[in-house]
Design an enzyme around this catalytic site. Structure first.
Site, PDB file in Angstrom:
ATOM      1  N   GLY A   1       4.997  -1.452   3.439  1.00 57.60           N
ATOM      2  CA  GLY A   1       4.113  -1.531   2.300  1.00 57.60           C
ATOM      3  C   GLY A   1       2.692  -1.118   2.627  1.00 57.60           C
TER       4      GLY A   1
ATOM      5  N   ALA B   1       6.179  13.990   1.812  1.00 57.55           N
ATOM      6  CA  ALA B   1       5.042  13.907   0.890  1.00 57.55           C
ATOM      7  C   ALA B   1       4.810  12.499   0.360  1.00 57.55           C
ATOM      8  CB  ALA B   1       5.240  14.878  -0.270  1.00 57.55           C
ATOM      9  N   ALA B   2       5.345  11.498   1.020  1.00 52.02           N
ATOM     10  CA  ALA B   2       5.208  10.129   0.516  1.00 52.02           C
ATOM     11  C   ALA B   2       3.752   9.691   0.465  1.00 52.02           C
ATOM     12  CB  ALA B   2       6.023   9.171   1.379  1.00 52.02           C
ATOM     13  N   GLY B   3       3.016   9.929   1.554  1.00 50.92           N
ATOM     14  CA  GLY B   3       1.612   9.550   1.581  1.00 50.92           C
ATOM     15  C   GLY B   3       0.783  10.330   0.574  1.00 50.92           C
ATOM     16  N   ASP B   4       1.107  11.598   0.386  1.00 52.22           N
ATOM     17  CA  ASP B   4       0.380  12.418  -0.585  1.00 52.22           C
ATOM     18  C   ASP B   4       0.649  11.939  -2.010  1.00 52.22           C
ATOM     19  OD1 ASP B   4      -0.614  13.965   1.489  1.00 52.22           O
ATOM     20  OD2 ASP B   4       1.042  15.392   1.379  1.00 52.22           O
TER      21      ASP B   4
END
Length: 310
Positions: A226, A252-255
Site C-alpha cells: 500500500g 506503469a502502476a506508479g505512473d
C-alpha cells in the site's frame, strides 16, 4: 490549492517489451515470449493516466524529428491531451527496452534521446503554461535542471507541485524546497534519505528527513503493502492498504497512481481521498500488460469504489 488544470512535464518513450520466464543474468541470453511495442515514458504515462481518469491535462515533452516522435504526438492527440507545448529535437526520440518476468516484475533500460535535451531555457519558453496550471506533475526522466526550473516557476505561481522522484537519484535541496508533495517508492526513499522504510521507526526517520528539506506532504508507495500518506501540518499519517490482486505487469502502476492522484486533487478531494482513488486505479494497471495499454479509464475505477448508502 487552485482547482483545475493539470500540467505534466516529462519524458516520452516508445516501449519495446518482451515477456520472459525470468530476467537474464549478466552475460546470459534468455529466450522470451510475446513482444509488444507501445507508448511509454514516465511523463507520458502519467499524463495519459490523468486524462483517462477524468483530468484536464496538458503534456509537455521533447521528441525527435522521427517516426517515433510523429507517432507519439499523434497518439497523445488521440488520447485527448493538450499537445500544443510539445517540443521537437534533432536527437532521436526516447525508447525503453523492457523485460517482464512470470511474476510481473519488470526490468527496464531507457535510451533517453530527445528527453535528455530538455533545458531550463525550454522550460522558460513555456512559462505561461506553467503559470496557468493548478497542479504541476514532474518526474526525473528529463534533466534535473529543467525539473527544478519548472518547479520554481509553478511554486511561485501558487501551483501544487508534485514530484515523483523516479528514476531514483540524489536531488538538490534547491529543487526540494519548491515541491509541495513528493511520491517516492521504497528504493527512492532510501536514496533520498538514507533510511530504509522497513518498519515504523525507519519509515518515521525517512519521512522526517524529507520534511526537514522543506517538503510539506509525502506519499510513500510500498507496492503490495500500500502507501503511507503523511501530512504533518494536518497532524495526520495514514497507511492505505493495497487491493489484493494478482499482478501480471507492474510497469506503469506508479505512473497510474501519480496521474490518478492529480485528478482527484484537481477535483477538490483531500490528499488521503486522492491516494485511495489512486490506489484503486493502480490496482487495475498491475493486472494488465504494457505501460499505457494497462492504464484504466475513470468508469473502471468508479466500479471499484464503494457506493454511498441511501
Amino acid at each position: 490549492m487552485k482547482k483545475g488544470k493539470i500540467l505534466v512535464i516529462g519524458s516520452s518513450n516508445t516501449d519495446m517489451t518482451v515477456l520472459t520466464q525470468r530476467h537474464p543474468k549478466p552475460g546470459e541470453t534468455v529466450l522470451g515470449g510475446q513482444f509488444r511495442m507501445g507508448a511509454g515514458g514516465k511523463g507520458a504515462n502519467q499524463a495519459v493516466a490523468a486524462k483517462r481518469l477524468g483530468g484536464d491535462v496538458a503534456f509537455v515533452c521533447k521528441v525527435g524529428n522521427d517516426l517515433f516522435g510523429d507517432n507519439a504526438i499523434h497518439h497523445y492527440e488521440e488520447e485527448g491531451l493538450d499537445t500544443s507545448g510539445i517540443l521537437r529535437s534533432d536527437a532521436p526520440s526516447g525508447v525503453a527496452l523492457i523485460t517482464v518476468d512470470e511474476r510481473g516484475e519488470n526490468a527496464i533500460v531507457v535510451a533517453s534521446g530527445a528527453n535528455a535535451e530538455i533545458t531550463a531555457a525550454d522550460i522558460e519558453s513555456i512559462r505561461s503554461r506553467i503559470e496557468e496550471a493548478s497542479i504541476l506533475l514532474l518526474q526525473l526522466e528529463i534533466p534535473v535542471a529543467a525539473v527544478q526550473r519548472a518547479a520554481e516557476i509553478a511554486h511561485g505561481a501558487g501551483a501544487y507541485v508534485i514530484l515523483n522522484p523516479a528514476p531514483a537519484q540524489e536531488l538538490p535541496e534547491a529543487l526540494l524546497r519548491h515541491i509541495s508533495l513528493i511520491i517516492p517508492n521504497h528504493s527512492e526513499m532510501y536514496l533520498l534519505t538514507g533510511h530504509d522504510p522497513i518498519d515504523d521507526t525507519s519509515t518515521d526517520a525517512a519521512l522526517q528527513t524529507l520534511h526537514a528539506k522543506g517538503i510539506k506532504d509525502i506519499i510513500l508507495t510500498l507496492g503490495s503493502r500500500g502507501c503511507v500518506v503523511d501530512q504533518p501540518e494536518q497532524g495526520t499519517r495514514v497507511t492505505i492498504p493495497a487491493r489484493e490482486v494478482r499482478a501480471i505487469d507492474t510497469t506503469a502502476a506508479g505512473d497510474t497512481f501519480c496521474g490518478a492522484l492529480c485528478v482527484a486533487l484537481s477535483e477538490g478531494k483531500s490528499l488521503e481521498e486522492a491516494a485511495r482513488f489512486a490506489t484503486l486505479a493502480s490496482s487495475l494497471t498491475v493486472q494488465r500488460l504494457g505501460a499505457q495499454a494497462s492504464i484504466p479509464f475513470r468508469e473502471e475505477v468508479e466500479q471499484l469504489e464503494p457506493r454511498p448508502t441511501t
